[in-house]
Design a protein around this motif. Sequence first.
Motif, mmCIF file in Angstrom:
data_model
loop_
_atom_site.group_PDB
_atom_site.id
_atom_site.type_symbol
_atom_site.label_atom_id
_atom_site.label_comp_id
_atom_site.label_asym_id
_atom_site.label_seq_id
_atom_site.Cartn_x
_atom_site.Cartn_y
_atom_site.Cartn_z
ATOM 1 N N PRO B 343 0.828 -3.300 0.648
ATOM 2 C CA PRO B 343 0.371 -2.068 0.933
ATOM 3 C C PRO B 343 -0.555 -1.376 0.158
ATOM 4 C CG PRO B 343 2.719 -2.174 1.401
ATOM 5 C CD PRO B 343 2.192 -3.365 0.679
ATOM 6 N N LYS B 344 -0.421 -1.335 -1.222
ATOM 7 C CA LYS B 344 -1.014 -0.644 -2.169
ATOM 8 C C LYS B 344 -2.624 -1.336 -2.138
ATOM 9 C CE LYS B 344 -0.771 1.033 -5.715
ATOM 10 N NZ LYS B 344 -0.736 2.361 -6.179
ATOM 11 N N GLY B 347 -4.865 -0.215 0.574
ATOM 12 C CA GLY B 347 -4.884 1.512 0.339
ATOM 13 C C GLY B 347 -4.135 2.303 1.174
ATOM 14 N N GLN B 348 -2.523 2.108 1.045
ATOM 15 C CA GLN B 348 -1.715 2.760 1.553
ATOM 16 C C GLN B 348 -1.073 3.923 0.560
ATOM 17 O OE1 GLN B 348 0.457 1.380 4.630
ATOM 18 N NE2 GLN B 348 -1.494 0.741 5.434
ATOM 19 N N SER B 349 -1.602 3.872 -0.370
ATOM 20 C CA SER B 349 -0.769 4.649 -1.846
ATOM 21 C C SER B 349 -0.959 6.014 -1.329
ATOM 22 C CB SER B 349 -1.686 4.184 -3.009
ATOM 23 O OG SER B 349 -3.070 4.256 -2.699
#
Lengths: 218, 349
Positions: B343-344, B347-349
Amino acid sequence: MTSGPAVPERPATEQTAPVEPPAPTEVLGAPEIARALTRIAHEILERNKGGSDVVLLGIPTRGVPLAERLALRLAEVEPGLDAAGLVGTLDVTMHRDDLHRQPPRAIGTTTLPAAGIDGKVVVLVDDVLYSGRTIRAALDAISDIGRPRAVQLAALVDRGHRELPIRPDYVGKNLPTSVHERVHVRVAEIDGDDAVLISQGPTSPEATTAQAAGEASR
Amino acid sequence: MKHLLTTADLSREEAIRILDTAAQMAATQSREIKKLPTLRGRTVVNLFFEDSTRTRISFETAAKRLSADVINFSAKGSSVSKGESLKDTALTLQAMGADAVVIRHQASGAPHTLANAGWVDSAVINAGDGMHQHPTQALLDAYTIRRHLSGARRDATDPTSAPLAGAGVGQDLAGLHVAVVGDVLHSRVARSNVQLLTTLGARVTLVAPPTLVPVGVEAWPCDVSYDLDAVLGDGRPDAVMMLRVQRERMSSSGGGFFPSPLEYTRNYGLDSRRLRLLDDHTIVMHPGPMNRGLEISAEAADSPRAVIVEQVANGVAVRMAVLYLLLAGDVTHEASDKHGVSPKEAGQS
């Protein structure tokens, strides 16, 4: 008001045609990233009236090299600062709220500057700011390791779509995106080069159509 | 990984992953606030059919440090002593919504039955079953060995110097020699350790009186010796693991595995003379509780090279790692993890 774009009626022809994923678009190159970091470094110094109380905590993976670069720039502007003593890393894995919904994640390291973070101004550094959940986890993680005077947030890219009331203090680039797009930050220390790329996420026709609608509505 | 039943199931990569996770867990345990919110809302049941204060407290501490709810269930004074079967106990636990069951049972294979009979959906962790397996003990032993002896630590001549916090992360135990000494026949610790240490690349030598060597040991991936002095002198082990001898097995009145405690101590006890045979970097281990003066002398137990107390501390970190890896994630999505982006990265940060 909806948070994402509406899905319009899809023409029948699009259902059968396979959609080729377009190549990722480069939004920021190495010079732009360098300029953005230099600007953020100056903003940090200006806002905190110097760098003596500042600690930069990078969030793994790509927040860590960004934090290190910011520290070097802080030390360039303020020669009294020791760049290595400003930087730490903060792993937030064990504080995440989505652990039950994903495969077990590898836990990263947390290292703090020797002086600790009590009474300091902690600047969290991450590559992409999206839902805000990582930062929420980071705030929890920080409260377990000390009590900073203030916590600020620096992000290289703010792509929007926040799910929590979290706002960055320093932004390299505001990048309005659709939820179906993916933002990749590449840094030289890990990926070999510096770049920010946008690519299409799921390649299903629905997503692409929604994406096109999102672009048009902006 | 859904259950942890035996060390034989673990691949080298899985074992290293557990040890690396344990290293990160150990790092959090030096902080002022040791508790993490990771397993909030999860329930861990310690199902102990056999007495064990040490292991139960270790699991209980590990679960509580990760904010899980802990239910301790001991067979003594429970419905088990009134004749309730393992199946009915398991169905009760299932009805109460246990997410993980830590089971210690006097019968070899009881954890396997619990995991595979379909009575419970929860993760099953073997905390020692009969003479079969004790996987978390083997993992904590491997973790302790790696911390002291892997990589740069290997050449350290002073075993008393504390290892660095992240010592050995990502590494296996290739090239190390471990001597396991004592009652191998009755020891689940020895069985688990032979499999895990071999998986991690170490060489294991079992040292025991012939009467305490199990039938079929030639199929195990290890050497067997009856002569402790020869193994300590010529084998130059990097770690010496002493096993507990149970008092009821000492004399001919109770099993007759060896003639007398004194003879056992002379032949297989780690005394001051044998301590001096060891290389400078060699560490001394014991799963506890120790019989001082029988399998290990007080001098050996208290010497700077003894890491016995550290093993206990490492046990909490290793059990935190196992609970985290079994309970934190959604294992039904594990297959997609291999090809997906984290997820990082997405771009889910």
